[in-house]
Write a protein that holds these residues in place. Structure first.
Motif, PDB file in Angstrom:
ATOM      1  N   VAL A  43       0.856  -1.181   0.000  1.00  0.00           N
ATOM      2  CA  VAL A  43       0.000   0.000   0.000  1.00  0.00           C
ATOM      3  C   VAL A  43       0.897   1.236   0.000  1.00  0.00           C
ATOM      4  O   VAL A  43       1.700   1.424   0.912  1.00  0.00           O
ATOM      5  CB  VAL A  43      -0.899   0.022   1.256  1.00  0.00           C
ATOM      6  N   LYS A  44       0.772   2.055  -1.036  1.00  0.00           N
ATOM      7  CA  LYS A  44       1.530   3.307  -1.062  1.00  0.00           C
ATOM      8  C   LYS A  44       0.700   4.392  -0.388  1.00  0.00           C
ATOM      9  O   LYS A  44      -0.438   4.654  -0.798  1.00  0.00           O
ATOM     10  CB  LYS A  44       1.863   3.698  -2.506  1.00  0.00           C
ATOM     11  N   ALA A  45       1.274   4.989   0.661  1.00  0.00           N
ATOM     12  CA  ALA A  45       0.506   5.937   1.473  1.00  0.00           C
ATOM     13  C   ALA A  45       1.249   7.254   1.621  1.00  0.00           C
ATOM     14  O   ALA A  45       2.476   7.305   1.493  1.00  0.00           O
ATOM     15  CB  ALA A  45       0.261   5.345   2.852  1.00  0.00           C
ATOM     16  N   SER A  46       0.482   8.325   1.907  1.00  0.00           N
ATOM     17  CA  SER A  46       1.102   9.587   2.309  1.00  0.00           C
ATOM     18  C   SER A  46       0.619   9.952   3.702  1.00  0.00           C
ATOM     19  O   SER A  46      -0.500   9.590   4.078  1.00  0.00           O
ATOM     20  CB  SER A  46       0.735  10.709   1.327  1.00  0.00           C
ATOM     21  N   ILE A  47       1.472  10.618   4.455  1.00  0.00           N
ATOM     22  CA  ILE A  47       1.062  11.184   5.742  1.00  0.00           C
ATOM     23  C   ILE A  47       1.055  12.691   5.565  1.00  0.00           C
ATOM     24  O   ILE A  47       2.102  13.321   5.386  1.00  0.00           O
ATOM     25  CB  ILE A  47       2.026  10.787   6.883  1.00  0.00           C
ATOM     26  N   ILE A  48      -0.154  13.280   5.569  1.00  0.00           N
ATOM     27  CA  ILE A  48      -0.294  14.714   5.322  1.00  0.00           C
ATOM     28  C   ILE A  48      -0.513  15.391   6.667  1.00  0.00           C
ATOM     29  O   ILE A  48      -1.581  15.288   7.263  1.00  0.00           O
ATOM     30  CB  ILE A  48      -1.480  14.988   4.362  1.00  0.00           C
ATOM     31  N   GLY A  49       0.507  16.067   7.135  1.00  0.00           N
ATOM     32  CA  GLY A  49       0.495  16.648   8.487  1.00  0.00           C
ATOM     33  C   GLY A  49       1.444  15.844   9.355  1.00  0.00           C
ATOM     34  O   GLY A  49       1.330  14.621   9.423  1.00  0.00           O
ATOM     35  N   PHE A  50       2.396  16.540  10.003  1.00  0.00           N
ATOM     36  CA  PHE A  50       3.380  15.783  10.783  1.00  0.00           C
ATOM     37  C   PHE A  50       3.578  16.418  12.157  1.00  0.00           C
ATOM     38  O   PHE A  50       4.682  16.603  12.643  1.00  0.00           O
ATOM     39  CB  PHE A  50       4.708  15.690  10.005  1.00  0.00           C
ATOM     40  N   GLY A  51       2.423  16.791  12.768  1.00  0.00           N
ATOM     41  CA  GLY A  51       2.434  17.210  14.174  1.00  0.00           C
ATOM     42  C   GLY A  51       2.395  15.968  15.054  1.00  0.00           C
ATOM     43  O   GLY A  51       2.853  14.890  14.663  1.00  0.00           O
ATOM     44  N   SER A  52       1.827  16.135  16.216  1.00  0.00           N
ATOM     45  CA  SER A  52       1.789  15.051  17.198  1.00  0.00           C
ATOM     46  C   SER A  52       1.149  13.777  16.616  1.00  0.00           C
ATOM     47  O   SER A  52       1.669  12.675  16.778  1.00  0.00           O
ATOM     48  CB  SER A  52       1.019  15.543  18.422  1.00  0.00           C
ATOM     49  N   ILE A  53       0.031  13.935  15.914  1.00  0.00           N
ATOM     50  CA  ILE A  53      -0.670  12.741  15.419  1.00  0.00           C
ATOM     51  C   ILE A  53       0.073  12.113  14.245  1.00  0.00           C
ATOM     52  O   ILE A  53       0.255  10.890  14.193  1.00  0.00           O
ATOM     53  CB  ILE A  53      -2.133  13.075  15.050  1.00  0.00           C
ATOM     54  N   GLY A  54       0.528  12.947  13.307  1.00  0.00           N
ATOM     55  CA  GLY A  54       1.293  12.418  12.176  1.00  0.00           C
ATOM     56  C   GLY A  54       2.522  11.654  12.641  1.00  0.00           C
ATOM     57  O   GLY A  54       2.841  10.577  12.118  1.00  0.00           O
ATOM     58  N   GLN A  55       3.196  12.209  13.643  1.00  0.00           N
ATOM     59  CA  GLN A  55       4.370  11.511  14.182  1.00  0.00           C
ATOM     60  C   GLN A  55       3.960  10.217  14.880  1.00  0.00           C
ATOM     61  O   GLN A  55       4.659   9.205  14.792  1.00  0.00           O
ATOM     62  CB  GLN A  55       5.132  12.434  15.140  1.00  0.00           C
ATOM     63  N   GLY A  56       2.805  10.254  15.549  1.00  0.00           N
ATOM     64  CA  GLY A  56       2.290   9.030  16.174  1.00  0.00           C
ATOM     65  C   GLY A  56       2.008   7.959  15.127  1.00  0.00           C
ATOM     66  O   GLY A  56       2.279   6.768  15.339  1.00  0.00           O
ATOM     67  N   VAL A  57       1.459   8.381  13.985  1.00  0.00           N
ATOM     68  CA  VAL A  57       1.191   7.431  12.894  1.00  0.00           C
ATOM     69  C   VAL A  57       2.509   6.819  12.411  1.00  0.00           C
ATOM     70  O   VAL A  57       2.621   5.593  12.245  1.00  0.00           O
ATOM     71  CB  VAL A  57       0.453   8.125  11.723  1.00  0.00           C
ATOM     72  N   ALA A  58       3.518   7.670  12.215  1.00  0.00           N
ATOM     73  CA  ALA A  58       4.822   7.171  11.753  1.00  0.00           C
ATOM     74  C   ALA A  58       5.400   6.173  12.756  1.00  0.00           C
ATOM     75  O   ALA A  58       5.870   5.093  12.377  1.00  0.00           O
ATOM     76  CB  ALA A  58       5.790   8.344  11.549  1.00  0.00           C
ATOM     77  N   LYS A  59       5.344   6.535  14.046  1.00  0.00           N
ATOM     78  CA  LYS A  59       5.865   5.631  15.080  1.00  0.00           C
ATOM     79  C   LYS A  59       5.112   4.309  15.089  1.00  0.00           C
ATOM     80  O   LYS A  59       5.705   3.233  15.199  1.00  0.00           O
ATOM     81  CB  LYS A  59       5.751   6.288  16.460  1.00  0.00           C
ATOM     82  N   SER A  60       3.794   4.378  14.974  1.00  0.00           N
ATOM     83  CA  SER A  60       3.020   3.137  15.050  1.00  0.00           C
ATOM     84  C   SER A  60       3.251   2.278  13.810  1.00  0.00           C
ATOM     85  O   SER A  60       3.267   1.050  13.908  1.00  0.00           O
ATOM     86  CB  SER A  60       1.536   3.421  15.287  1.00  0.00           C
ATOM     87  N   LEU A  61       3.462   2.899  12.659  1.00  0.00           N
ATOM     88  CA  LEU A  61       3.776   2.098  11.459  1.00  0.00           C
ATOM     89  C   LEU A  61       5.123   1.393  11.626  1.00  0.00           C
ATOM     90  O   LEU A  61       5.285   0.242  11.202  1.00  0.00           O
ATOM     91  CB  LEU A  61       3.783   2.971  10.204  1.00  0.00           C
ATOM     92  N   LEU A  62       6.073   2.080  12.264  1.00  0.00           N
ATOM     93  CA  LEU A  62       7.370   1.443  12.535  1.00  0.00           C
ATOM     94  C   LEU A  62       7.201   0.278  13.525  1.00  0.00           C
ATOM     95  O   LEU A  62       7.720  -0.813  13.316  1.00  0.00           O
ATOM     96  CB  LEU A  62       8.355   2.472  13.091  1.00  0.00           C
TER      97      LEU A  62
END
Lengths: 343, 343
Positions: free
Chosen positions: A4-23
């Motif tokens: 799945v090719k995805a984008s994360i639009i917005g990288f505040g607290s929630i965007g960073q949380g998404v990145a961490k959880s994907l890792l």
């Protein structure tokens, strides 16, 4: 394996949380047959783009060190640019909420759905203003539009009602949808204090904003009420349709008097099937599932078969909100019959 | 339209609740593209069979008037007979729980899965004795085995954890899984009474059995703990693996003393990821989501991303339990990619 090719639009607290959880969940997702390749991440200053998948660890590090995720080559590139120019399947829209115009979030979601990308979001603004338009756009383009994280953070409520409670006729939903108000009311009683003293404490702790009106006037709760009305009950409401009273006039004396009759006061948002939407301080019996303390969120769902079902969880937080976003992503790709059969 | 041929095996309170809910939800199911044709209903005296679908209204009426659903032509026909001889797709197994041998339920479920029929059940017995065998049998025969109704009645807990909380690593689940014990403890404190007085009241109200030991000794709670351990955590436990203390030694004085420090006493069942299973009276802070009163059930799920999620609902009742059964049925046929594509 479904990539799945995805984008994360917005990288505040929630965007960073998404990145961490994907890792954190890379191996788990692989077990489920899904690999998420984040091809772009954006924040207010620019973007980082890699069609083979950006390095999320490096993104988090760069954001912490430089204040932006953007690489030099993509300074000034916006979320809308990414959505329109970079080929991908899924937009994780986690820009800040703007309930007046919908902000960049509204433009991002529309562009994403129009270009046949699934949208998963925590951004309440666009959903309180143009829910039906967004839902219709998703249907017309045969893509999913998922927003569990917009109500109650980690607390599962929308998918609970639409999937797990399927078969039940839902008569009403009421609950505590704002952790700041719940914290203030809980602490006022515990500390035998007035509203203003506890508000100061909440601001000091970072639980309330310096301008707390969005929370304490019940506006945030009203947004969630509107989203529930539109998504679960199929209504077409905006925030103007909500009868709304905040908590600024609740006194310690009122809390104390309620406690003497075994009750507590909570800011309750409610959607009724008859179309009445309200936000107001209400008495709740102590021991009732709605009588939870602190910053918790809670929702009580009235149904014809199951009776009353209540769910409680953390209404905010970076990883907590990411948990709901991840659940939405999984629901798209786990139930995706086409990819199941093809891959 | 997908036509599902189903049997209802067992026609006590829950079986009748299933019949009523299928009648109530006929139009809803049609909207979902599903028609459930119940081709057989059985109780302890016999069966009624019609390959085109029995008249559920007539079944409920006959049961109320004659004490059995069986027509004269099928007196003595058992659930096992129906499962083995009547062609159908889905067995709704709602015979009484037998936690010693598994009873007829265990034979019914095995026969159903072996003959490639999906099984949806509220019957705890077979799942506390041979969970893994049943799960393996379902997998080998490529059919679904669903049991949301075995834990917490209407309270959604198993599907919540496996579907909605997907992506979360679950560290523990603890909760109140027996409404009778919760009622007794709640009333003891309210009435300033001892265990025996309130037990008498509960028996009079039909909330406790004349022999209450299954509930008050924590055996019923232990069964649910075993089912959660096996289904959600993938363990292979039986009731012997549960450290268990009931509520018979809880006194009013203990409840009163707890209340003075802002706590209450609840019979808590817990599964921990490290394999420890327990049932015991435990202190719960008032205002914590686990501190619900009356006959309610509640479960608190500890996760890595979402933190603690709590869900509350009615742990018993005919339509309430049927609600969970219906949710399981829908989850089988709504996510059924093959039938979705074919029909």
């Amino acid at each position: 394996m479904k990539v799945v090719k995805a984008s994360i639009i917005g990288f505040g607290s929630i965007g960073q949380g998404v990145a961490k959880s994907l890792l954190m969940k890379k191996d788990y997702l692989k077990m489920e047959g899904i690999e998420i390749a984040v091809v772009a991440v954006t924040d207010s200053k620019g973007a980082v783009v890699d069609e083979n998948g950006v390095d999320l660890d490096a993104c988090l590090k760069r954001k912490a060190e430089t204040g932006t995720v953007a690489g030099k080559s993509h300074l000034g590139m916006t979320g809308l640019d990414v959505i329109q120019k970079i080929p991908h399947d899924l937009v994780i829209e986690v820009t800040p909420t703007d309930i007046v115009t919908g902000g960049a979030g509204l433009l991002n979601m529309k562009a994403a759905l129009q270009s046949k990308k699934h949208v998963v979001t925590s951004n309440k603004g666009p959903l309180t203003i143009q829910f039906k338009e967004l839902q219709d756009l998703a249907k017309r383009n045969n893509v999913e539009f998922k927003y569990e994280a917009t109500v109650g953070g980690a607390m599962p409520i929308i998918n609970l009602m639409t999937d797990i409670m399927a078969g039940n006729d839902i008569k009403s939903v009421k609950g505590i949808f704002n952790g700041t108000c719940n914290y203030i009311l809980t602490r006022m009683y515990e500390e035998k204090s007035g509203y203003s003293e506890i508000l100061t404490e909440a601001v000091d702790l970072g639980i309330a904003e310096t301008d707390p009106s969005y929370d304490v006037e019940g506006i945030d709760t009203a947004c969630k009420v509107v989203i529930l009305a539109n998504s679960v009950f199929g209504m077409n409401k905006t925030i103007q349709d909500v009868e709304r009273t905040g908590i600024t006039h609740v006194t310690y004396e009122a809390l104390e008097m309620s406690a003497r009759s075994g009750k507590t006061i909570k800011l309750i948002g409610e959607v009724r099937k008859d179309g009445r939407l309200s936000v107001a301080p209400r008495l709740v019996p102590i021991g009732h599932p709605l009588s939870v303390s602190g910053t918790l969120n809670v929702a009580a769902i009235q149904t014809d078969l199951a009776g009353e079902i209540t769910v409680t969880g953390k209404g905010a937080g970076s990883l907590e909100t990411a948990s709901s976003i991840l659940s939405d992503i999984l629901s798209i790709y786990r139930n995706d019959c086409v990819s199941k059969n093809v891959n």
